[in-house]
Design an enzyme around this catalytic site. Structure first.
Site, PDB file in Angstrom:
ATOM      1  CE  LYS A  57     -11.429 -23.609  38.382  1.00 45.47           C
ATOM      2  NZ  LYS A  57     -12.471 -22.838  37.654  1.00 45.47           N
ATOM      3  CB  SER A 129     -13.393 -25.623  35.315  1.00 45.31           C
ATOM      4  OG  SER A 129     -13.597 -24.260  35.593  1.00 45.31           O
ATOM      5  CB  SER A 153     -16.152 -22.495  36.270  1.00 45.76           C
ATOM      6  OG  SER A 153     -15.663 -22.566  34.958  1.00 45.76           O
TER       7      SER A 153
END
Length: 178
Positions: A57, A129, A153
């Site tokens: 990420k 996210s 997330s």
């Protein structure tokens, strides 16, 4: 090296539809993969992640590549070190092939490049996210990815994309570089 090249090609092919990659780490990946090949051939096996490609990420720093936090404001931001989890994976011999999308400032599935898409229904977003990580794993763009979890997330993206996500225990792995 064969695995790294295979997954880099899949990322290049499918990212235009999924919008799950912020930056490929191709040069680093091929270097890490060649090192893994040489070590494994010499009988120096580090364990089950040795030579296995993954994505991280884009809230996690990877030296030599931008860490954008999903925001156009930081799209050129360079952090001159690897995040702690990226270091640990490198020590295990894992091969970083891409920095994955993150909702702007780790909020949702919309970053400066657009909405990260669910590979099972590209009319839908990938949710939270860690959107790029879940979307790419669900699409078979690499075997595993690293996300982060604060308010769903990992959990929400895993639910939306049909992947298995492990929510981290705070303090178990340093958040340095995130």
């Amino acid at each position: 090296t064969a695995l790294a090249k295979f997954f880099l090609e899949r990322l290049k092919k499918h990212n235009p539809m999924l919008l799950c990659v912020v930056n490929l780490t191709e040069e680093r990946a091929l270097k890490e993969a060649a090192k893994a090949d040489a070590e494994i051939a010499a009988g120096q096996y580090r364990g089950p992640l040795h030579g296995i490609p993954y994505g991280a990420k884009d809230i996690l720093a990877a030296k030599g590549y931008p860490t954008t936090w999903g925001s156009a404001i930081f799209k050129d931001q360079m952090i001159d070190e690897d995040a702690a989890v990226v270091k640990k994976l490198a020590e295990a011999g894992a091969v970083l092939v891409a920095k994955m999308t993150v909702g702007e400032f780790a909020w949702g599935d919309v970053w400066y490049g657009g909405m990260t898409r669910n590979p099972w229904d590209t009319a839908q977003g990938s949710s939270g996210s860690s959107a790029g990580s879940a979307s790419a794993v669900a699409a078979g763009l690499f075997p595993f990815a690293i996300g982060t979890e604060t308010w769903g997330s990992i959990v929400s993206t895993s639910t939306r994309c049909g992947t298995t996500g492990l929510r981290p225990t705070f303090g178990r792995i340093s958040r340095t570089g995130a």
